[in-house]
Design an enzyme around this catalytic site. Structure first.
Site, PDB file in Angstrom:
ATOM      1  N   TYR A   1     -15.162  -1.061   2.975  1.00  9.35           N
ATOM      2  CA  TYR A   1     -14.737  -0.036   2.706  1.00  9.35           C
ATOM      3  C   TYR A   1     -15.492   0.451   1.254  1.00  9.35           C
ATOM      4  CZ  TYR A   1     -11.387  -0.537   6.502  1.00  9.35           C
ATOM      5  OH  TYR A   1     -10.815  -0.991   7.674  1.00  9.35           O
TER       6      TYR A   1
ATOM      7  N   ASN B   1      -5.344  -5.212  -2.171  1.00 11.30           N
ATOM      8  CA  ASN B   1      -6.014  -5.268  -1.291  1.00 11.30           C
ATOM      9  C   ASN B   1      -7.303  -4.796  -1.550  1.00 11.30           C
ATOM     10  OD1 ASN B   1      -3.591  -6.010   0.031  1.00 11.30           O
ATOM     11  ND2 ASN B   1      -3.112  -4.004   0.885  1.00 11.30           N
TER      12      ASN B   1
ATOM     13  N   GLU C   1       0.761  -1.015  -0.135  1.00  7.66           N
ATOM     14  CA  GLU C   1      -0.018  -0.003   0.000  1.00  7.66           C
ATOM     15  C   GLU C   1       0.876   1.183  -0.010  1.00  7.66           C
ATOM     16  OE1 GLU C   1      -2.884  -0.215   2.917  1.00  7.66           O
ATOM     17  OE2 GLU C   1      -4.352  -1.715   1.883  1.00  7.66           O
TER      18      GLU C   1
ATOM     19  N   LYS D   1     -11.117  -7.582  12.157  1.00  9.51           N
ATOM     20  CA  LYS D   1     -11.185  -8.395  10.658  1.00  9.51           C
ATOM     21  C   LYS D   1     -10.858  -9.872  10.845  1.00  9.51           C
ATOM     22  CE  LYS D   1     -10.774  -4.274   7.641  1.00  9.51           C
ATOM     23  NZ  LYS D   1     -10.159  -3.303   8.922  1.00  9.51           N
TER      24      LYS D   1
END
Length: 679
Positions: A471, A465, A417, A571
């Site tokens: 989201y 991801n 990321e 999660k």
């Protein structure tokens, strides 16, 4: 579990006896350290601790965002036997977060910068023989801009959180100083079902003041049987390090074949002088070949292998990252129960012990360095300065050299990321990718991305991801995005490095209603729905080379303010303490572990119901099952392609209800049940 512990003890005993026979003594130094923070300068302010240890097990896990990040001092006396005079002494640290400075008898020996790789210092000339010596390790987990990682959605626990060893060797030894690698590198030059050639590189170190003539022997064992062996003579000059090579060839080798047959040879390297064994190292050798196809996915030993993967952080409740062998064993057992055959060990190198478990149990591993972007948070994961670049290169060398011999590792992860605006990491990622190839040209590189841009097209493989349905978006958006990406770039090999949704076992609801990810309400049934629908999208696309659930377990993230308490990323498919498997866990178990017959009713923790009309859902390996409500049959259902059974429009009565399912297989019935109240 008992059998696993027995195996672990036997293996530890085996390796200890090997070391003693070969004149290498490995001594665990975990007990009786004195600890204090650097600001505690008055006398009598230390506390006794045993390793592994972190000073953030309480504050970080309570959700305290400004948990202690500073310097902690660990001190321990070490008696150095006079019998060790003329030998060599090394201190090996398996993991210290983040910066470690070692002092022997008050004199600085060296510094290690990076919290996840092992490191070794030689202390031969720093100790006084026949007396007690002082070991002082000053550990700093403070924020710094030139050590990976700069940011991360997890806790940066400070401390000596893995084992510490004293190594005592002869003057000539297999060197432990090559980035703390084992000193024996097993390079699989050619492997097929018919033939294997293994080139072995051995790091020899002569600490003596005169040259030594050595006999170097390599033997390959299948159990107690010697499969093949080779040896050579070496003249090693005084005060030098030399890399020697021995090559072995095998006909029709027994292959390491993942979960189906995780067979391991044992490679034993022995060095002798004048007929006397002076050092010996044993390493696992799992011979395998694999490739990843842009259309068909992952192939192991010529056979397609769908990777049923999860991600794993190295922490848990109460102890933080100071894990012991039984913690690793339990994590493995839970993964195997669910049917996992691949794991992304995120976002940093993890314990050697855990990589060993992956080898012995046939789990494909994605191993990576902690080059991490901010995700949805502030700051940046890359600072374009020479010291940061050097540190990342050093951490990549550590990862590859220390774990090169693990057959389970099939790809090296370069980043997670990152973002291109500001200091652009593209050129640096290219440098790291090239460095990885220099260190190991047998494994592909990969990365985890969450955006577009040229970053996505540097490594051999790429994964994204994706959190469609958590989201923003819906699971259907994931399938659409995957198809468009594959159509646009059919040449690249696409994976899913993370997908997941938060869930608290205490948050239950009758309706299937999506929550806000940052809210204090994370209903478990939404996580279950999320995983069912995402798995449908992923499993129906064979071009996906691997997918990895985020996350196998809940984990610590002090800055998180959501779910049922602060400081936890929920999660996981299993709770932080490993005590409760969430419903989504059983969905994957029913789909991935067909060897263990099971049926599980979803929603059992929702014991207070508000709606009279309910949908009842179960996950099973059976072909079908019958539902009973308060003893009355509600009909039989046939298991769908995703191991799921559903009964719609089921009426409950006011007050207490019993929900029960029974499989309809003739081979033997399975059942599950729970009670709930309709209010």
């Amino acid at each position: 579990m008992k059998q696993m512990y027995i195996v672990t003890i036997c293996l530890l005993f085996f390796y200890t006896t090997v070391d003693l026979h070969a004149q290498r003594n490995t001594i665990l130094l975990n007990d009786n350290w004195q600890f204090r923070f650097s600001h505690q300068v008055k006398s009598n302010q230390t506390e006794r601790v045993n390793l592994p240890h972190t000073w953030n097990a309480q504050d970080a896990l309570s959700g305290k965002t400004d948990y202690k990040r500073g310097i902690g001092n660990y001190e321990k006396p070490l008696f150095v036997s006079p019998d060790w005079k003329g030998k060599r002494l090394f201190l090996r640290f398996e993991g210290v977060n983040t910066v470690a400075n070692l002092f022997i008898n008050g004199t600085h020996v060296g510094e290690h910068r990076g919290g996840y790789g092992a490191f070794t210092f030689e202390i031969t000339d720093r100790v006084t023989y026949g007396k007690e010596n002082s070991i002082l390790v000053r550990v700093n987990n403070g924020e710094q801009l030139d050590i990976m990682p700069l940011v991360g959605d997890f806790n940066f626990y400070g401390g000596i959180y893995r084992n510490v060893y004293l190594l005592v060797t002869e003057e000539v030894c297999i060197s432990p100083l090559n980035y703390a690698a084992p000193g024996v590198k097993l390079i699989q030059d050619s492997v097929s079902k018919q033939f294997a050639r293994v080139r072995t590189e051995i790091d020899l170190s002569n600490g003596a003041s005169n040259s030594k003539k050595l006999e170097v022997k390599l033997r390959l064992f299948d159990g107690s049987k010697i499969v093949t062996e080779s040896n050579r003579s070496v003249q090693l000059a005084a005060k030098t390090i030399s890399k020697e090579e021995i090559t072995l060839e095998l006909q029709t080798p027994h292959l390491w074949n993942g979960r189906q047959d995780p067979f391991l040879y044992r490679a034993e390297v022995t060095i002798s002088h004048n007929g006397e064994v002076i050092d010996q190292i044993t390493q696992p050798l799992g011979l395998r070949f694999y490739h990843i196809d842009s259309n068909k996915g992952f192939f192991l030993n010529g056979t397609h292998l769908p990777l049923h993967g999860v991600c794993r952080h190295q922490d848990r409740s109460e102890v933080g990252n100071a894990l012991r062998p039984q913690h690793h064993d339990e994590d493995l057992a839970i993964m195997l129960e669910m049917g996992v055959n691949a794991v992304r060990l995120a976002h940093y190198p993890q314990a050697t012990y855990f990589y060993d478990l992956m080898d012995r149990n046939g789990i494909i591993v994605w191993a990576e360095i902690p080059f991490i972007g901010p995700g949805g948070y502030g700051d940046k994961g890359f600072v374009d300065q020479p010291s940061f670049r050097t540190n990342g290169q050093e951490q990549l060398k550590e990862l590859i050299r220390q774990h090169y011999n693990h057959p389970s590792i099939c790809m090296w992860g370069i980043f997670n990321e990152l973002k291109e605006p500001g200091d652009n990491p593209v050129a640096y990622v290219k440098e790291l990718n090239e460095l990885s190839k220099q260190e190991d040209n047998t494994r592909p590189t990969t990365a985890a991305s969450n955006q577009g841009g040229s970053l996505n097209f540097i490594t051999d493989l790429i994964a994204w991801n994706k959190y469609e349905g958590w989201y923003g978006g819906t699971p259907a958006h994931l399938g659409k995005w995957l198809d468009e990406m594959h159509k646009t770039r059919p040449d690249i090999r696409i994976g899913i490095s993370e997908y997941g949704a938060g869930a608290s076992i205490y948050h239950q609801q009758d309706s299937l209603t999506k929550t806000v990810p940052t809210a204090w309400w994370h209903p478990e049934n939404w996580q279950t729905y999320y995983h069912i629908e995402n798995w449908k999208e992923i499993s129906s696309r064979p071009f996906i080379w691997g997918s990895f659930v985020w996350n196998m377990f809940d984990f610590g993230a002090a800055h998180r303010t959501e779910g049922d308490r602060p400081g936890i990323n929920d999660k996981g498919l299993v709770t932080f303490d490993r005590k409760v498997r969430k419903d989504a866990f059983y969905f994957y178990k029913a789909n991935w572990n067909k060897k263990e017959p099971m049926i599980h009713l979803s929603g059992k923790r929702n014991i207070i119901r508000k709606k009279k009309e309910q949908t009842i859902q179960a996950f099973t390996t059976a072909a079908g099952a019958e539902l009973f409500v308060n003893g009355q049959s509600q009909g039989k259902a046939v298991t769908d392609a995703y191991a799921t059974l559903t009964w719609n429009n089921i009426n409950l009565k006011s007050g207490k209800n019993e929900i029960r399912v029974v499989t309809t297989d003739r081979k033997g019935s399975l059942s599950d049940s729970f009670h709930c109240r309709l209010e």
